[in-house]
Design a protein around this motif. Structure first.
Motif, PDB file in Angstrom:
ATOM      1  N   PRO A 115      -5.875   5.062  11.673  1.00  0.00           N
ATOM      2  CA  PRO A 115      -6.556   4.076  11.105  1.00  0.00           C
ATOM      3  C   PRO A 115      -7.242   3.773  10.224  1.00  0.00           C
ATOM      4  N   VAL A 116      -6.126   3.392   9.879  1.00  0.00           N
ATOM      5  CA  VAL A 116      -6.174   2.488   8.419  1.00  0.00           C
ATOM      6  C   VAL A 116      -4.923   1.605   7.844  1.00  0.00           C
ATOM      7  N   ASN A 117      -5.362   0.819   7.565  1.00  0.00           N
ATOM      8  CA  ASN A 117      -5.272  -0.504   6.914  1.00  0.00           C
ATOM      9  C   ASN A 117      -5.172  -0.441   5.001  1.00  0.00           C
ATOM     10  N   THR A 118      -3.958  -0.946   4.574  1.00  0.00           N
ATOM     11  CA  THR A 118      -4.355  -1.890   2.954  1.00  0.00           C
ATOM     12  C   THR A 118      -3.842  -3.096   2.493  1.00  0.00           C
ATOM     13  N   ASN A 160      -7.849  -5.666  11.705  1.00  0.00           N
ATOM     14  CA  ASN A 160      -7.778  -4.824  12.426  1.00  0.00           C
ATOM     15  C   ASN A 160      -8.887  -3.685  13.034  1.00  0.00           C
ATOM     16  N   ARG A 164       7.719  -3.991  -0.265  1.00  0.00           N
ATOM     17  CA  ARG A 164       5.921  -4.064   0.177  1.00  0.00           C
ATOM     18  C   ARG A 164       5.485  -4.767   1.435  1.00  0.00           C
ATOM     19  N   THR A 165       6.763  -5.522   1.711  1.00  0.00           N
ATOM     20  CA  THR A 165       6.586  -6.205   2.885  1.00  0.00           C
ATOM     21  C   THR A 165       7.107  -5.687   3.864  1.00  0.00           C
ATOM     22  N   ARG A 198      -6.232 -10.139   6.643  1.00  0.00           N
ATOM     23  CA  ARG A 198      -5.269  -8.870   7.769  1.00  0.00           C
ATOM     24  C   ARG A 198      -5.424  -7.493   7.528  1.00  0.00           C
ATOM     25  N   ALA A 199      -5.814  -7.271   6.596  1.00  0.00           N
ATOM     26  CA  ALA A 199      -6.467  -6.225   6.734  1.00  0.00           C
ATOM     27  C   ALA A 199      -7.291  -5.595   7.432  1.00  0.00           C
ATOM     28  N   ARG A 250      -7.130 -12.852  -0.713  1.00  0.00           N
ATOM     29  CA  ARG A 250      -8.096 -13.368   0.655  1.00  0.00           C
ATOM     30  C   ARG A 250      -7.475 -12.615   1.920  1.00  0.00           C
ATOM     31  N   ALA A 304       3.835  -2.604   4.121  1.00  0.00           N
ATOM     32  CA  ALA A 304       2.835  -3.498   5.066  1.00  0.00           C
ATOM     33  C   ALA A 304       3.047  -3.470   6.371  1.00  0.00           C
ATOM     34  N   SER A 305       4.234  -3.920   6.631  1.00  0.00           N
ATOM     35  CA  SER A 305       4.122  -3.930   8.559  1.00  0.00           C
ATOM     36  C   SER A 305       4.340  -2.112   9.110  1.00  0.00           C
ATOM     37  N   ASP A 360      11.099  -7.745  -0.508  1.00  0.00           N
ATOM     38  CA  ASP A 360      10.196  -7.178  -1.618  1.00  0.00           C
ATOM     39  C   ASP A 360       9.582  -5.759  -0.547  1.00  0.00           C
ATOM     40  N   ALA A 416       1.835  -8.443  -0.659  1.00  0.00           N
ATOM     41  CA  ALA A 416       2.812  -7.979   0.051  1.00  0.00           C
ATOM     42  C   ALA A 416       2.817  -9.024   1.933  1.00  0.00           C
ATOM     43  N   LEU A 417       2.123 -10.047   1.891  1.00  0.00           N
ATOM     44  CA  LEU A 417       2.451 -11.072   2.801  1.00  0.00           C
ATOM     45  C   LEU A 417       3.789 -11.356   3.027  1.00  0.00           C
ATOM     46  N   ASP A 459       2.872  -0.096   8.018  1.00  0.00           N
ATOM     47  CA  ASP A 459       0.540  -0.436   7.563  1.00  0.00           C
ATOM     48  C   ASP A 459       0.024  -0.732   8.581  1.00  0.00           C
ATOM     49  N   LEU A 460       0.822  -2.457   9.204  1.00  0.00           N
ATOM     50  CA  LEU A 460       0.117  -2.721  10.529  1.00  0.00           C
ATOM     51  C   LEU A 460       0.656  -2.770  11.862  1.00  0.00           C
ATOM     52  N   TYR A 461       1.238  -1.568  11.978  1.00  0.00           N
ATOM     53  CA  TYR A 461       1.105  -0.867  13.149  1.00  0.00           C
ATOM     54  C   TYR A 461       2.115  -1.128  13.622  1.00  0.00           C
ATOM     55  N   ALA A 462       3.741  -1.724  13.303  1.00  0.00           N
ATOM     56  CA  ALA A 462       4.587  -1.834  13.848  1.00  0.00           C
ATOM     57  C   ALA A 462       5.469  -0.418  13.393  1.00  0.00           C
ATOM     58  N   PHE A 488      -0.941 -10.123  12.715  1.00  0.00           N
ATOM     59  CA  PHE A 488       0.776  -9.017  12.953  1.00  0.00           C
ATOM     60  C   PHE A 488       0.316  -8.240  13.598  1.00  0.00           C
ATOM     61  N   GLY A 489      -1.091  -7.404  12.676  1.00  0.00           N
ATOM     62  CA  GLY A 489      -1.553  -5.902  13.325  1.00  0.00           C
ATOM     63  C   GLY A 489      -2.277  -6.001  14.760  1.00  0.00           C
ATOM     64  N   PHE A 501      -2.503  -4.590  -0.210  1.00  0.00           N
ATOM     65  CA  PHE A 501      -1.211  -3.797  -1.538  1.00  0.00           C
ATOM     66  C   PHE A 501      -1.845  -4.789  -2.528  1.00  0.00           C
ATOM     67  N   PRO A 510      -9.843  -1.031  10.551  1.00  0.00           N
ATOM     68  CA  PRO A 510      -9.744   0.461  10.581  1.00  0.00           C
ATOM     69  C   PRO A 510     -10.610   1.067  10.328  1.00  0.00           C
TER      70      PRO A 510
END
Lengths: 373, 295
Positions: free
Chosen positions: A85-88, A157, B193-194, A153-154, A148, B197-198, B191, A94-95, B200-203, A107-108, A90, A159
């Motif tokens: 249950p953690v979001n980052t 969710n 990090r993407t 994005r984080a 922002r 990030a994925s 990258d 890292a979009l 990190d976002l539950y994928a 996404f999440g 970056f 978290p």
């Protein structure tokens, strides 16, 4: 997708005996830390102090060599990143460059099979004040806007924990200040625990409820910004958070609440509860803005150091910064508010420094005066 | 809300010298294309509508567009085969090259450069030689057929050479580097990090691959498939060396028309038809892939 019980964990984040080594190098050394739920927590330290490694272990991007990470009663030490249950947020955001802002934020939610994606994404876009950018691609946004969106994005969710890895590092000073205030506001608004990693002490002090200063994989000191600034427990913290004048002296006696310290023949008072030393020899610490500076011979009160000579003057608008050379050769830093009509002291002038005893702290005399500077 | 103000200061440059410079840089390339591409194309175009005179040697321009229809009807089988084989080789090459490029880009560590050199290494020997070598590899004494027979994939009397299988295998092999290199280039650019990030976002790993890695590698997939399909569809050496009369591709027909039957107009018409067909297919493909903004 299969969901782990740990994705719904709630509570304080507890790191116990957390260690990470890369070969012979110990990046994080037996770290013990409890971060209370709902707090804005900052891990502060120079690069290479282990703060980012700690963050990556909490995110699940790095596996600890030893120790345990838990949220509430749930052990997440070895849980996959997508099962925490953690979001980052970056460092460089890292979009996803191939997705629109809307899809980046969604996404999440989509991965977890959540129903009202539309409403939730719109709500968080409102929160970061960028609802009009939903259909753009990340590379069409400015740095501040991308920042922002990375936060949005984080946090969409919800978290238990939001990790921020130097999130403002790529922004210019003005925007950084503004984002500091905004991040703090967002944190208060949504009440999620924020763990913020930074090397910028001002950034940590502005935003965090609690700061842990890290050095060589260990926590040097932890506390509120005021505690760390007013009562640093080591020279490292005294120098890393703001600037400090650390002057060697010997404890000679008592005077009620205070100890009397002899600094090269000058007797000064230091509150006993702010002395962090078992030794007789101590480093007396005074912040530059706590000093008063007057021309030699003029009257002043409190702790007094005589015989200083101005060796440098620089005017910065709000204050004037003096470098004062003391008879024993040490250069002391003095910030004087430009709030009176007193004429500026000139280079070479003889001066007396004084300050209120309550503004004094003392450290162990065996410490390195330059640590963390 | 922050408002960004950009101060656009335009500097007027000395127009003549500066604006000519790009054209000077382009000139050698343009000249080369004009002499060795545009001129032959024009000649080919002219030839495609001529007919042979009664002397059997010279041709006269009669704008006979019927040439195209005749040529197409005579060799529509080979036409279809060219596209089928080209397509099969492209799909096979993609299936082999994607894991290969992925491995080199993300997992190879310090062996990255060695592996890339190995991919290009076959170019140091001749294309023709390498294709002939496949005859040995697939031949009666080769290792492949023994394994296939032992596993009962083929019967004891079936052979692998002089077959459609051999032609597609040869095509796949020969164009594999053209698929691998652009794929590698686009995967390498992602990258990491993407990808983090994925996660990190539950994928999970597979979803990350599907939703992030693959879309971000699309420019490489498009470039690789084009660089494989276009030459593979127009190839004739693989069919000539590894095939049989029933596996002839359009390239073989054009080759025969030009050099054996000496029927220039038909050969030219076929060349043009092939070119146009590939161009149309490629255009549709690029439109559908929609990767313009990623490239």
């Amino acid at each position: 997708m299969a969901k782990d019980a740990s994705t719904s964990a709630q509570g304080d984040l507890v790191l116990s005996n957390l260690t990470k080594s890369f070969g012979d190098f110990v990046a994080v050394d037996d770290l013990n830390l409890t971060i209370p739920q709902g707090k804005f927590f900052a891990l502060l330290g120079p690069s290479g102090c282990g703060k980012t490694t700690t963050l990556r272990m909490i995110a699940g991007l790095e596996e600890p060599t030893n120790g345990k990470i838990s949220i509430g009663n749930t052990d997440i030490t070895y849980a996959k990143p997508y099962n925490r249950p953690v979001n980052t947020v970056f460092q460089n955001y890292a979009l996803f460059p191939h997705l629109t802002i809307f899809e980046n934020i969604a996404f999440g939610l989509r991965r977890r099979g959540i129903k009202d994606v539309d409403a939730q994404v719109k709500k968080v876009l409102e929160l970061v004040e960028l609802p009009h950018l939903a259909d753009r691609k990340p590379n069409q946004l400015s740095g501040g806007q991308q920042q922002r969106i990375a936060v949005a994005r984080a946090i969409v969710n919800r978290p238990a924990l939001l990790l921020l890895d130097e999130p403002l590092g790529a922004l210019d000073l003005k925007l950084r200040r503004q984002m500091q205030i905004e991040l703090k506001w967002i944190q208060t608004e949504i009440g999620i625990t924020f763990v913020h990693v930074t090397h910028d002490q001002e950034e940590a002090m502005t935003m965090a409820d609690t700061i842990a200063v890290m050095n060589k994989g260990k926590i040097e000191q932890m506390g509120t910004p005021e505690e760390l600034y007013d009562s640093p427990k080591s020279a490292y913290v005294a120098n890393f958070l703001g600037q400090s004048n650390l002057i060697a002296g010997e404890v000679e006696g008592n005077d009620g609440e205070n100890s009397i310290v002899n600094i090269k023949g000058n007797k000064v008072s230091v509150p006993k509860n702010r002395i962090n030393s078992a030794n007789k020899s101590v480093l007396v610490g005074v912040r530059p803005e706590k000093f008063r500076i007057v021309a030699s011979g003029k009257n002043t009160s409190g702790n007094i150091l005589n015989g200083g000579k101005v060796s440098d003057v620089s005017y910065t608008g709000v204050s004037t910064q003096y470098q004062v050379e003391m008879p024993w050769g040490q250069e002391l830093m003095v910030f004087e508010q430009n709030d009176d009509n007193e004429p500026m002291l000139r280079k070479g002038e003889l001066v007396t420094l004084s300050w209120e005893p309550v503004f004094t702290f003392a450290l162990d005399g065996s410490e390195n005066v330059r640590a963390g500077a | 809300m922050a408002i960004f103000r950009t101060t656009a200061t335009k500097f007027k440059s000395p127009v003549n010298r500066k604006s000519l410079f790009p054209y000077l840089l382009l000139a050698p390339g343009l000249l080369y294309l004009a002499i060795f591409f545009l001129a032959p194309i024009a000649t080919l175009g002219q030839m495609s509508t001529k007919t042979k005179n009664s002397d059997g040697v010279t041709y006269s321009q009669v704008f006979r567009f019927q040439n195209y229809i005749d040529a197409f009807l005579q060799s529509k089988e080979q036409f279809a085969r060219s596209f089928l084989y080209g397509l099969l080789a492209t799909i096979l090459a993609l299936a082999i090259a994607y894991p290969l490029a992925y491995g080199i880009a993300f997992k190879a560590g310090r062996f990255k450069n060695v592996l890339l050199v190995l991919i290009v290494a076959p170019f140091f020997t001749s294309f023709l030689l390498r294709t002939i070598a496949w005859k040995q590899i697939l031949g009666e004494e080769g290792p492949v057929i023994k394994v296939f027979r032992a596993l009962h994939i083929i019967g004891p009397t079936t052979s692998l050479t002089a077959s459609a299988f051999a032609v597609v295998t040869g095509l796949t092999y020969n164009f594999l580097p053209f698929m691998t290199l652009p794929l590698y280039a686009s995967l390498e650019r992602i990258d990491p990090r993407t990808l983090e990030a994925s996660g990190d976002l539950y994928a999970n790993g597979f979803t990350t691959f599907r939703k992030v890695t693959v879309p971000l590698s699309m420019p490489g997939v498009v470039a690789g498939t084009l660089l494989t399909f276009i030459p593979a569809a127009g190839d004739y050496i693989n069919a000539a060396i590894l095939g049989n009369p029933d596996t002839k591709m359009l390239g073989n027909v054009i080759d025969a028309r030009f050099f054996r039957i000496v029927d220039y107009p038909t050969a030219a018409a076929l060349s043009f038809t092939l070119m146009a067909a590939i161009l149309i297919l490629v255009t549709i493909y690029i439109r559908r892939a929609g990767t313009e903004e990623l490239v």
